[in-house]
Write a protein that holds these residues in place. Structure first.
Motif, PDB file in Angstrom:
ATOM      1  N   LEU A  13       0.819  -1.214   0.000  1.00 38.20           N
ATOM      2  CA  LEU A  13       0.000   0.000   0.000  1.00 38.20           C
ATOM      3  C   LEU A  13       0.857   1.269   0.000  1.00 38.20           C
ATOM      4  O   LEU A  13       0.366   2.354  -0.319  1.00 38.20           O
ATOM      5  CB  LEU A  13      -0.930   0.020   1.218  1.00 38.20           C
ATOM      6  N   THR A  14       2.126   1.150   0.391  1.00 38.28           N
ATOM      7  CA  THR A  14       3.028   2.305   0.462  1.00 38.28           C
ATOM      8  C   THR A  14       4.109   2.230  -0.617  1.00 38.28           C
ATOM      9  O   THR A  14       5.166   2.847  -0.472  1.00 38.28           O
ATOM     10  CB  THR A  14       3.687   2.410   1.850  1.00 38.28           C
ATOM     11  N   ASN A  15       3.836   1.483  -1.658  1.00 37.91           N
ATOM     12  CA  ASN A  15       4.799   1.319  -2.754  1.00 37.91           C
ATOM     13  C   ASN A  15       6.148   0.829  -2.261  1.00 37.91           C
ATOM     14  O   ASN A  15       7.191   1.269  -2.710  1.00 37.91           O
ATOM     15  CB  ASN A  15       4.958   2.621  -3.543  1.00 37.91           C
ATOM     16  N   GLY A  16       6.112  -0.082  -1.294  1.00 32.93           N
ATOM     17  CA  GLY A  16       7.326  -0.699  -0.798  1.00 32.93           C
ATOM     18  C   GLY A  16       8.042   0.056   0.309  1.00 32.93           C
ATOM     19  O   GLY A  16       9.048  -0.427   0.835  1.00 32.93           O
ATOM     20  N   GLU A  17       7.541   1.226   0.676  1.00 33.79           N
ATOM     21  CA  GLU A  17       8.194   1.993   1.740  1.00 33.79           C
ATOM     22  C   GLU A  17       7.955   1.321   3.092  1.00 33.79           C
ATOM     23  O   GLU A  17       6.832   0.920   3.400  1.00 33.79           O
ATOM     24  CB  GLU A  17       7.644   3.411   1.789  1.00 33.79           C
ATOM     25  N   ASP A  18       9.015   1.225   3.891  1.00 33.30           N
ATOM     26  CA  ASP A  18       8.860   0.627   5.219  1.00 33.30           C
ATOM     27  C   ASP A  18       8.669   1.675   6.315  1.00 33.30           C
ATOM     28  O   ASP A  18       8.300   1.347   7.433  1.00 33.30           O
ATOM     29  CB  ASP A  18      10.030  -0.295   5.559  1.00 33.30           C
ATOM     30  N   LYS A  19       8.908   2.949   5.987  1.00 35.23           N
ATOM     31  CA  LYS A  19       8.670   4.058   6.915  1.00 35.23           C
ATOM     32  C   LYS A  19       8.137   5.237   6.116  1.00 35.23           C
ATOM     33  O   LYS A  19       8.616   5.519   5.019  1.00 35.23           O
ATOM     34  CB  LYS A  19       9.958   4.496   7.603  1.00 35.23           C
ATOM     35  N   VAL A  20       7.132   5.899   6.663  1.00 34.30           N
ATOM     36  CA  VAL A  20       6.593   7.108   6.038  1.00 34.30           C
ATOM     37  C   VAL A  20       6.399   8.168   7.119  1.00 34.30           C
ATOM     38  O   VAL A  20       6.145   7.845   8.278  1.00 34.30           O
ATOM     39  CB  VAL A  20       5.262   6.846   5.287  1.00 34.30           C
TER      40      VAL A  20
END
Length: 88
Positions: A13-20
């Protein structure tokens, strides 16, 4: 802005980002803003009544949230989404 750590199960859901980084004064605002940027996140975290989905826990600055969605946050807060681990 709070730093939200995304578990691998939700990183699609975050395009592969592990931290936002997400703004919000409390956990409810952070989840709303997270969902605005990454649609579908809120549905994975909250049920239809607005409670955390069974098997989802949230840790804020290393402590499990006991105030739920009204848990206050600061600009420096770390929010960890912790999914249940199945097994047997």
């Amino acid at each position: 802005m709070a730093e939200v750590w995304i578990p691998s199960l939700l990183q699609r859901l975050t395009n592969g980002e592990d931290k936002v980084r997400v703004s919000g004064r409390n956990l409810r605002e952070v989840i709303e803003n997270l969902d605005a940027r990454h649609p579908g996140m809120k549905a994975r975290l909250l049920d239809e009544q607005g409670n955390f989905q069974e098997g989802v826990a949230i840790a804020i600055d290393g402590e499990i949230s006991h105030l739920g969605l009204i848990e206050p946050l600061t600009e420096a807060s770390e929010v960890h989404i912790i999914p249940a681990i199945g097994g047997g």
